[in-house]
Design a protein around this motif. Structure first.
Motif, PDB file in Angstrom:
ATOM      1  N   MET A   1     -15.275  20.560 -31.505  1.00  7.34           N
ATOM      2  CA  MET A   1     -16.135  19.554 -32.130  1.00  7.34           C
ATOM      3  C   MET A   1     -15.888  19.511 -33.628  1.00  7.34           C
ATOM      4  N   ASP A   2     -15.738  18.271 -34.157  1.00  8.53           N
ATOM      5  CA  ASP A   2     -15.538  18.090 -35.595  1.00  8.53           C
ATOM      6  C   ASP A   2     -16.852  17.856 -36.332  1.00  8.53           C
ATOM      7  N   GLY A   3     -17.822  17.263 -35.649  1.00  2.66           N
ATOM      8  CA  GLY A   3     -19.119  17.021 -36.279  1.00  2.66           C
ATOM      9  C   GLY A   3     -19.279  15.628 -36.849  1.00  2.66           C
ATOM     10  N   HIS A   4     -18.565  14.657 -36.287  1.00  2.00           N
ATOM     11  CA  HIS A   4     -18.705  13.265 -36.718  1.00  2.00           C
ATOM     12  C   HIS A   4     -19.816  12.614 -35.892  1.00  2.00           C
ATOM     13  N   GLY A  84     -27.242  23.739 -34.405  1.00  3.15           N
ATOM     14  CA  GLY A  84     -28.140  24.755 -34.942  1.00  3.15           C
ATOM     15  C   GLY A  84     -29.380  24.062 -35.473  1.00  3.15           C
ATOM     16  N   VAL A  85     -30.559  24.500 -35.031  1.00  2.00           N
ATOM     17  CA  VAL A  85     -31.801  23.802 -35.379  1.00  2.00           C
ATOM     18  C   VAL A  85     -32.758  24.762 -36.086  1.00  2.00           C
ATOM     19  N   VAL A  86     -33.299  24.309 -37.221  1.00  4.43           N
ATOM     20  CA  VAL A  86     -34.335  25.062 -37.940  1.00  4.43           C
ATOM     21  C   VAL A  86     -35.508  24.122 -38.152  1.00  4.43           C
ATOM     22  N   ASN A  87     -36.650  24.464 -37.544  1.00  2.00           N
ATOM     23  CA  ASN A  87     -37.831  23.609 -37.633  1.00  2.00           C
ATOM     24  C   ASN A  87     -38.774  24.059 -38.747  1.00  2.00           C
ATOM     25  N   LYS A 161     -21.418  23.566 -35.285  1.00  2.00           N
ATOM     26  CA  LYS A 161     -20.702  22.577 -36.092  1.00  2.00           C
ATOM     27  C   LYS A 161     -21.664  21.603 -36.764  1.00  2.00           C
ATOM     28  N   ILE A 162     -22.859  21.444 -36.162  1.00  2.00           N
ATOM     29  CA  ILE A 162     -23.864  20.529 -36.706  1.00  2.00           C
ATOM     30  C   ILE A 162     -25.156  21.309 -36.917  1.00  2.00           C
TER      31      ILE A 162
END
Length: 324
Positions: A1-4, A84-87, A161-162
């Protein structure tokens, strides 16, 4: 994955409120490695974009693509492993710090966990704890800022990647916010990062800022560009600065009140000492001291006097003693 990442004419309504459109044909593009911010008033749809990207919901119309592939055609587990998620509110489990970070990627080894903690600016405070990475999370052992840094490490341990930051610092005080913000700045290097921001001071360095209004993107650009346009973003910044200035003024007033109350207490205590000294000068203090000493020197009454006072009751006392 490139993250576009690309949103193409995305429309959405929550199933529980089908009569309220949340997103109205949203279009924007995020290039690999870019940091973008989504800003706007509450309910404008910025956090909904984060939820759609995680596939908690699917768009009613339009599409969301990653590397030119519709995310509805991607494996959900594979997709979320690359996010990756940070709430806003960090959720930590009743386990050690090591285990909490490892929940982000079960195949991570100790080296991976420590590296993620270092990037998240958490390694130093963890090593200061008595049990270090084996410290149990709970019982108020960690502050809000420390919990947030552990949550950031958990998001980074899988090397996503995101990176999705949904108001990650809005619940922190100023001191904790600066430490966590430094960790986030390090975490987003080399990653596509999408920030949903409440405190606009944290996104001034974003590559692109998208300002939402009623489910649509009203304007976009860098911080300086949007400030020059004096549109929605400009008004949000000015309003927030005014609120910050008011809070600062209130804090100064409270400090002034506290200092004045302390000075009044000192003056009152000083006046009490002066009045005591004046009493001594005029002999009033000495007389009161003598009276106190005289009271303390009064001898105890003799036992015979006590018996004399109880003379009328002797016969009852004798009868009571004999009967017993």
């Amino acid at each position: 994955m490139d993250g576009h990442v690309e949103f193409k004419s995305v429309e959405f309504k929550y199933p529980s409120r089908v009569d309220v459109p949340v997103l109205r044909g949203v279009n924007f593009e995020i290039k690999p490695g870019q940091t973008v911010a989504l800003v706007g008033s509450s309910g404008c749809g910025k956090s909904t974009c984060i939820q759609l990207l995680q596939r908690f919901y699917d768009p009613l119309n339009g599409s969301i693509t990653i590397d030119n592939k519709d995310i509805r055609k991607l494996n959900v587990n594979w997709l979320r492993n690359n996010l990756g998620v940070v709430n806003q509110e960090p959720i930590l489990f009743g386990a050690s710090i090591m285990e909490n970070i490892k929940f982000g990627y079960e195949e991570a080894v100790d080296k991976d966990i420590i590296e993620a903690a270092k990037i998240a600016n958490a390694h130093d405070f963890i090593m200061d704890l008595p049990e270090k990475y084996n410290t149990y999370v709970g019982d108020g052992k960690l502050s809000g800022g420390q919990k947030q840094r552990v949550a950031i490490a958990r998001a980074l341990v899988r090397n996503p990647k995101i990176l999705l930051l949904d108001e990650a610092t809005s619940a922190l005080d100023n001191q904790s916010e600066s430490i966590v913000q430094e960790a986030l700045d390090r975490a987003r290097l080399g990653r596509t990062t999408i920030i949903v921001a409440h405190r606009l001071s944290t996104i001034r360095n974003a590559d692109v800022i998208f300002a939402f209004d009623k489910g649509e993107i009203a304007e976009y650009g860098t911080h300086d560009e949007l400030m020059e346009r004096r549109g929605i973003y400009f008004n949000l910044v000015i309003t927030q600065q005014s609120g910050a200035d008011q809070d600062m003024m209130n804090e100064k007033v409270e400090k002034l009140k506290r200092s004045k109350s302390k000075e009044a207490e000192k003056i009152q205590s000083g006046a009490g000492e002066i009045s005591g000294d004046n009493d001594d000068e005029f002999g009033m203090g000495k007389e009161s001291k003598k009276a106190d000493e005289a009271k303390q020197k009064v001898p105890d009454p003799p036992f015979t006097r006590t018996l004399g006072l109880n003379k009328p009751e002797w016969q009852f006392i004798v009868i009571g003693c004999v009967a017993r």
